[in-house]
Design an enzyme around this catalytic site. Structure first.
Site, PDB file in Angstrom:
ATOM      1  N   LYS A  35      33.531  53.120  55.559  1.00 53.09           N
ATOM      2  CA  LYS A  35      33.227  52.057  54.592  1.00 53.09           C
ATOM      3  C   LYS A  35      34.520  51.526  53.974  1.00 53.09           C
ATOM      4  O   LYS A  35      35.588  52.143  54.117  1.00 53.09           O
ATOM      5  CB  LYS A  35      32.306  52.601  53.498  1.00 53.09           C
ATOM      6  CG  LYS A  35      32.934  53.701  52.669  1.00 53.09           C
ATOM      7  CD  LYS A  35      32.001  54.192  51.581  1.00 53.09           C
ATOM      8  CE  LYS A  35      32.698  55.241  50.734  1.00 53.09           C
ATOM      9  NZ  LYS A  35      31.997  55.538  49.515  1.00 53.09           N
ATOM     10  N   ARG A 133      23.943  59.546  40.577  1.00 55.79           N
ATOM     11  CA  ARG A 133      24.054  58.119  40.912  1.00 55.79           C
ATOM     12  C   ARG A 133      22.822  57.754  41.740  1.00 55.79           C
ATOM     13  O   ARG A 133      21.710  57.913  41.285  1.00 55.79           O
ATOM     14  CB  ARG A 133      25.344  57.825  41.702  1.00 55.79           C
ATOM     15  CG  ARG A 133      26.634  58.329  41.078  1.00 55.79           C
ATOM     16  CD  ARG A 133      27.865  57.821  41.851  1.00 55.79           C
ATOM     17  NE  ARG A 133      27.806  58.144  43.276  1.00 55.79           N
ATOM     18  CZ  ARG A 133      28.823  58.013  44.137  1.00 55.79           C
ATOM     19  NH1 ARG A 133      29.990  57.549  43.699  1.00 55.79           N
ATOM     20  NH2 ARG A 133      28.693  58.328  45.406  1.00 55.79           N
ATOM     21  N   TYR A 262      61.117  41.075  34.801  1.00 53.96           N
ATOM     22  CA  TYR A 262      60.297  40.627  33.664  1.00 53.96           C
ATOM     23  C   TYR A 262      60.400  41.594  32.485  1.00 53.96           C
ATOM     24  O   TYR A 262      60.397  42.816  32.664  1.00 53.96           O
ATOM     25  CB  TYR A 262      58.827  40.541  34.081  1.00 53.96           C
ATOM     26  CG  TYR A 262      58.496  39.345  34.936  1.00 53.96           C
ATOM     27  CD1 TYR A 262      58.673  38.053  34.474  1.00 53.96           C
ATOM     28  CD2 TYR A 262      57.988  39.531  36.217  1.00 53.96           C
ATOM     29  CE1 TYR A 262      58.348  36.960  35.271  1.00 53.96           C
ATOM     30  CE2 TYR A 262      57.663  38.455  37.012  1.00 53.96           C
ATOM     31  CZ  TYR A 262      57.842  37.169  36.534  1.00 53.96           C
ATOM     32  OH  TYR A 262      57.526  36.101  37.323  1.00 53.96           O
ATOM     33  N   MET A 310      54.627  40.438  41.231  1.00 50.15           N
ATOM     34  CA  MET A 310      53.559  40.137  42.191  1.00 50.15           C
ATOM     35  C   MET A 310      54.016  40.322  43.634  1.00 50.15           C
ATOM     36  O   MET A 310      53.307  40.872  44.467  1.00 50.15           O
ATOM     37  CB  MET A 310      53.062  38.698  41.957  1.00 50.15           C
ATOM     38  CG  MET A 310      51.758  38.378  42.648  1.00 50.15           C
ATOM     39  SD  MET A 310      51.220  36.695  42.339  1.00 50.15           S
ATOM     40  CE  MET A 310      50.819  36.711  40.611  1.00 50.15           C
TER      41      MET A 310
HETATM   42  C1  LIG Z   1      27.790  59.404  50.349  1.00 50.00           C
HETATM   43  C2  LIG Z   1      29.185  59.705  50.767  1.00 50.00           C
HETATM   44  N1  LIG Z   1      29.402  60.636  51.704  1.00 50.00           N
HETATM   45  C3  LIG Z   1      30.664  60.959  52.108  1.00 50.00           C
HETATM   46  C4  LIG Z   1      31.761  60.328  51.564  1.00 50.00           C
HETATM   47  C5  LIG Z   1      33.152  60.736  52.004  1.00 50.00           C
HETATM   48  O1  LIG Z   1      33.807  61.385  50.969  1.00 50.00           O
HETATM   49  P1  LIG Z   1      35.315  61.907  51.171  1.00 50.00           P
HETATM   50  O2  LIG Z   1      36.135  60.692  51.392  1.00 50.00           O
HETATM   51  O3  LIG Z   1      35.643  62.591  49.888  1.00 50.00           O
HETATM   52  O4  LIG Z   1      35.290  62.803  52.349  1.00 50.00           O
HETATM   53  C6  LIG Z   1      31.586  59.359  50.583  1.00 50.00           C
HETATM   54  C7  LIG Z   1      32.747  58.700  49.982  1.00 50.00           C
HETATM   55  O5  LIG Z   1      32.749  58.151  48.948  1.00 50.00           O
HETATM   56  C8  LIG Z   1      30.258  59.031  50.173  1.00 50.00           C
HETATM   57  O6  LIG Z   1      30.029  58.101  49.234  1.00 50.00           O
END
Ligand SMILES: Cc1ncc(COP(=O)(O)O)c(C=O)c1O
Length: 376
Positions: A35, A133, A262, A310
């Protein structure tokens, strides 16, 4: 040629994947969490490389990321960790995505879409065992399963939860979450709901909590070469995947008393040789490292002096006489025998390596090195 760029070492990525495999064995499936553009490393090249290395599953946050993987030819099952939106039901079914499910209205939408398509919608039930969550609260699980039982085109492929503190040395809360997870799995078992994958292990649990591996693990950060925290008890030998590099634009002597950048936040106490480099907070380098960060020039650590702006950063290279315009400078990564890690930057920036990677990874100039895949 770009003035700054991010290098992604795919050989290091494969090495880290093999460390996960070594920890969990061949009987446990690995869901590579890709992701957020693979934590800034580039979702498509990372997923292709890991598919080749044997990743059985991929994990993204949102449906559009999963569709992007499908369009790029990724055929492995894809878990959508944040679940679906109402308008995603048809695409989920059409592309065999596996949404995390924690809402009954989503189940009903999937039932209709799957029935219409003459298919089964495969879901992973997301349980809240203590993260607080997303997820079905455990007291609601029984009624949730009662409702689900009436949906004939929705198939539970997985049941999962997420650990809040697996990266801490004290595993007591993780064990509490695991106990709740086990009791939830028992509820499904008691109702004769069979499923292929129970899963709860992120990187911290891959390394430190073998009893949390179940049938599938979900590592993210360790694939990219970082431990989730310095408190991991049984750290795997990982290799960093990302580097941030740039070039010197100009080198000049300034006299004692001259101020830099700056706000005049740095004033030279002696004649100083200043190198100005082509990187800044727009490239994800934290501004909070003004007067605090370091860079590598000719394999030597040199301090950032003045504010990070920047697009420019200024270095004191007085002690690196060979530093010259167009020389390569490393902000994150290795040069010679010196290395600046994401953890080091994160510590100085009061954050975690995850955020550093995501921010630097937004740089549009990415170079992928050492792929095992033959170019088409
Ligand atoms: C639901 C879920 N599983 C697994 C992971 C992977 O976690 P990590 O990067 O700490 O291994 C994440 C990362 O945020 C997650 O949200």
């Amino acid at each position: 040629m770009a003035l700054n760029w991010v290098e992604i070492d795919l050989a290091a990525l494969r090495h880290n994947f093999s460390q996960v495999r070594q920890r969990v064995g061949s009987q446990v499936a690995i869901l590579a969490v890709v992701k957020s553009d693979a934590y800034g490393h580039g979702m498509l090249p990372v997923a292709r490389e890991l598919a080749e290395a044997g990743a059985e599953f991929f994990g993204v946050s949102k449906c559009w990321e999963a569709l992007k993987l499908r369009s790029a030819g990724i055929q492995q099952p894809i878990l959508v960790l944040a679940g679906m939106e109402v308008e995603d039901a048809l695409a989920v079914v059409a592309h065999d995505l596996r949404p995390a499910v924690y809402r009954l209205d989503h189940c009903r939408l999937l039932e209709r879409a799957a029935q219409h398509a003459g298919k089964q919608a495969r879901i992973h039930l997301k349980l809240d065992t203590g993260m607080g969550r997303l997820g079905i609260p455990l007291p609601d699980l029984g009624p949730f399963l009662d409702q689900l039982a009436g949906l004939k085109h929705v198939q539970v492929e997985g049941v999962f939860s997420h650990l809040a503190t697996s990266d801490e040395s004290d595993k007591a809360f993780s064990q509490e979450q695991l106990a709740r997870f086990r009791s939830a799995l028992q509820m499904l078992h008691d109702r004769s709901i069979s499923f292929t994958y129970a899963h709860i292990a992120n990187s911290g649990a891959v390394m430190d909590i073998p009893e949390a591996h179940y049938q599938l693990v979900r590592p993210g950060i360790m694939l990219y070469g970082s431990l989730p925290s310095k408190d991991i008890l049984s750290p795997a030998p990982l290799r960093p995947v990302m580097a941030l590099k740039t070039k010197i634009l100009q080198v000049k002597w300034v006299p004692a008393g001259h101020s830099i950048g700056y706000g005049r936040a740095f004033v030279c106490s002696r004649p100083t040789r200043i190198a100005t480099i082509a990187v800044g907070y727009d490239d994800g380098y934290p501004r909070v490292l003004s007067n605090r960060g370091e860079a590598l020039v000719h394999g030597v650590r040199v301090p950032i002096v003045g504010r990070v702006s920047m697009n420019l950063v200024t270095l004191d290279v007085t002690h690196v006489p060979q530093a010259s315009p167009d020389d390569e400078v490393v902000l994150l990564g290795t040069q010679g025998t010196e290395r600046i890690s994401a953890e080091e930057i994160a510590q100085k920036a009061h954050t975690i390596s995850y955020e550093i990677y995501c921010a630097i990874g937004k740089n549009p100039q990415r170079i992928f090195l050492n792929s095992s895949r033959r170019l088409a």
